[in-house]
Design an enzyme around this catalytic site. Structure first.
Site, PDB file in Angstrom:
ATOM      1  N   HIS A 185     -52.239  27.796 -11.487  1.00  0.00           N
ATOM      2  CA  HIS A 185     -53.120  28.584 -10.624  1.00  0.00           C
ATOM      3  C   HIS A 185     -53.577  29.854 -11.336  1.00  0.00           C
ATOM      4  O   HIS A 185     -52.777  30.548 -11.954  1.00  0.00           O
ATOM      5  CB  HIS A 185     -52.391  28.959  -9.328  1.00  0.00           C
ATOM      6  N   TYR A 206     -52.484  33.746   1.498  1.00  0.00           N
ATOM      7  CA  TYR A 206     -51.591  34.675   2.199  1.00  0.00           C
ATOM      8  C   TYR A 206     -52.394  35.282   3.344  1.00  0.00           C
ATOM      9  O   TYR A 206     -53.426  35.915   3.097  1.00  0.00           O
ATOM     10  CB  TYR A 206     -51.127  35.794   1.266  1.00  0.00           C
ATOM     11  N   PRO A 240     -39.357  36.020  -0.033  1.00  0.00           N
ATOM     12  CA  PRO A 240     -40.159  35.093  -0.841  1.00  0.00           C
ATOM     13  C   PRO A 240     -41.637  35.450  -0.942  1.00  0.00           C
ATOM     14  O   PRO A 240     -42.378  34.783  -1.670  1.00  0.00           O
ATOM     15  CB  PRO A 240     -39.966  33.754  -0.115  1.00  0.00           C
ATOM     16  N   LYS A 274     -40.677  35.784  -6.336  1.00  0.00           N
ATOM     17  CA  LYS A 274     -39.954  36.357  -7.474  1.00  0.00           C
ATOM     18  C   LYS A 274     -38.514  35.854  -7.647  1.00  0.00           C
ATOM     19  O   LYS A 274     -37.923  36.040  -8.707  1.00  0.00           O
ATOM     20  CB  LYS A 274     -39.912  37.891  -7.338  1.00  0.00           C
ATOM     21  N   TYR A 311     -47.645  39.912  -9.775  1.00  0.00           N
ATOM     22  CA  TYR A 311     -47.537  38.548  -9.262  1.00  0.00           C
ATOM     23  C   TYR A 311     -47.294  37.535 -10.384  1.00  0.00           C
ATOM     24  O   TYR A 311     -46.470  36.635 -10.249  1.00  0.00           O
ATOM     25  CB  TYR A 311     -48.799  38.184  -8.482  1.00  0.00           C
TER      26      TYR A 311
END
Length: 389
Positions: A72, A200, A292, A296, A384
């Site tokens: 991604h 998200y 979550p 990480k 991220y």
């Protein structure tokens, strides 16, 4: 029995450490209280940083991830009824890979088996002993027979509820914790993902996340009260709630189906310091837990293992204790940055009981700033995709 490093825990952290040590010519034995089937059946994380994939490659266990994993380049943030893409690759030159933790564990288990290394499953009553001396040992019971392993070092990779951290005297350890007032209700379904990248979603009804394990298997989450009963969430209710919390386009394109796994996970931020106690070292969830939201947990375990394996290599190859002496401080510096990022993502995307209208407007302002500022999106992207080891 005698070995150089006794590893407690056959999850990804313990298995990866074992493979790296084997690669560096350092003998090790893994002890695991559960069966191999139980360990492989645990549904966990599914997003890997480039550094984690590189470690799998280093130990020869990355081929299937490259073959089946989904790379991604960005993520999508949904709020105010619209979706906004963050181009992580454009900002950092890095990507992330979707590949289930179960698959990582399987690949590492097979690599260990192929190398003929010793793993003791269903090891009961495991106890790390004398780790504050120069002759540590680990005792355990297998099939009713007591055993003991003499070793140079103990690596506690046995998770949040494991025996390693619990064996440390309370006066020698300090813990920091934030328990969040909600959980994630998650389902796994044999359905194609609603979007090629993660979504998200910040919504007045609560957070939602659309993710996947493959092009045919999806993983979806909705924020729920901690005391919710899974029995009160039939599939139909879950899908209806998810549709309410995502943007209209995603809701219209969502393909639903029966769940093949459903669970409610509590969220917490937790750090135990230090990560070294004499000749015992903690790695992964044994030392720290993150919500979550920032993806990480597994990646932090991998970076711990990276630092620890190099420290052991330095000790045996160069007769230097600098690496093991500096392990805790080095690992914790990266851990706390990931804890901050995960806390920030969680705070920005979830509904909190006490946030009120002011808190909701602050979240909205934060999200709008994120998607309109190059610097802010680059900061999110950098964290991220994973800070350097």
């Amino acid at each position: 029995m005698r070995t150089k490093v006794a590893i407690i825990g056959a999850g990804p952290a313990g298995l990866l450490l074992g493979q790296l040590l084997h690669l560096y010519g350092i003998e090790n034995i893994i002890l695991e209280r559960q069966t191999p089937e139980y360990v492989l059946g645990r549904i966990r994380a599914g997003l890997l940083e480039e550094g984690t994939v590189a470690l799998l490659d280093e130990v020869g266990a990355g081929a299937r991830a490259h073959q089946e994993g989904l790379v991604h380049h960005g993520v999508e943030l949904a709020f105010g009824g619209a979706r906004h893409r963050i181009d992580m690759h454009g900002a950092t030159g890095k990507t992330v890979m979707i590949y289930g933790q179960t698959e990582v564990t399987l690949d590492l288990t097979n690599a260990r088996k192929a190398a003929g290394l010793t793993s003791v499953y269903q090891a009961a009553d495991v106890k790390p002993l004398d780790f504050d001396t120069d002759r540590p040992r680990v005792s355990y019971v297998k099939d009713g027979v007591a055993h003991e392993i003499e070793c140079d070092f103990i690596a506690g990779c046995d998770g949040f509820h494991g025996v390693s951290r619990a064996s440390v005297k309370p006066a020698a350890i300090k813990t920091y914790e934030r328990v969040y007032p909600f959980g994630w209700l998650g389902i796994l379904s044999e359905t194609p993902p609603v979007s090629p990248e993660l979504i998200y979603s910040n919504h007045a009804r609560g957070f939602a996340l659309c993710t996947m394990r493959s092009t045919r298997r999806s993983r979806y989450y909705v924020q729920c009260p901690l005391d919710d009963d899974i029995a009160q969430w039939p599939d139909e209710r879950f899908w209806d709630e998810l549709k309410r919390r995502i943007d209209q386009k995603a809701a219209d394109e969502l393909i639903t189906g029966p769940s093949i796994e459903k669970s409610i996970a509590p969220l917490r931020s937790f750090v135990a310091e230090p990560m070294r106690f004499g000749r015992m070292f903690l790695a992964g969830d044994a030392s720290h837990i993150v919500p979550p939201t920032g993806a990480k947990g597994l990646n932090l375990a991998a970076s711990d293992v990276h630092y620890l394996s190099h420290a052991f290599r330095e000790y045996y190859d160069e007769k230097s204790s600098a690496g093991i002496d500096g392990y805790s401080a080095r690992a914790l510096a990266r851990v706390w940055k990931a804890v901050r990022f995960s806390w920030w993502m969680t705070s920005m995307l979830h509904q909190f009981p006490d946030q009120g209208e002011f808190g909701a407007r602050i979240q909205l302002a934060e999200l709008e700033y994120l998607v309109s500022s190059k610097a802010a999106s680059a900061s999110l992207s950098e964290n991220y995709v994973g800070l350097p080891f």
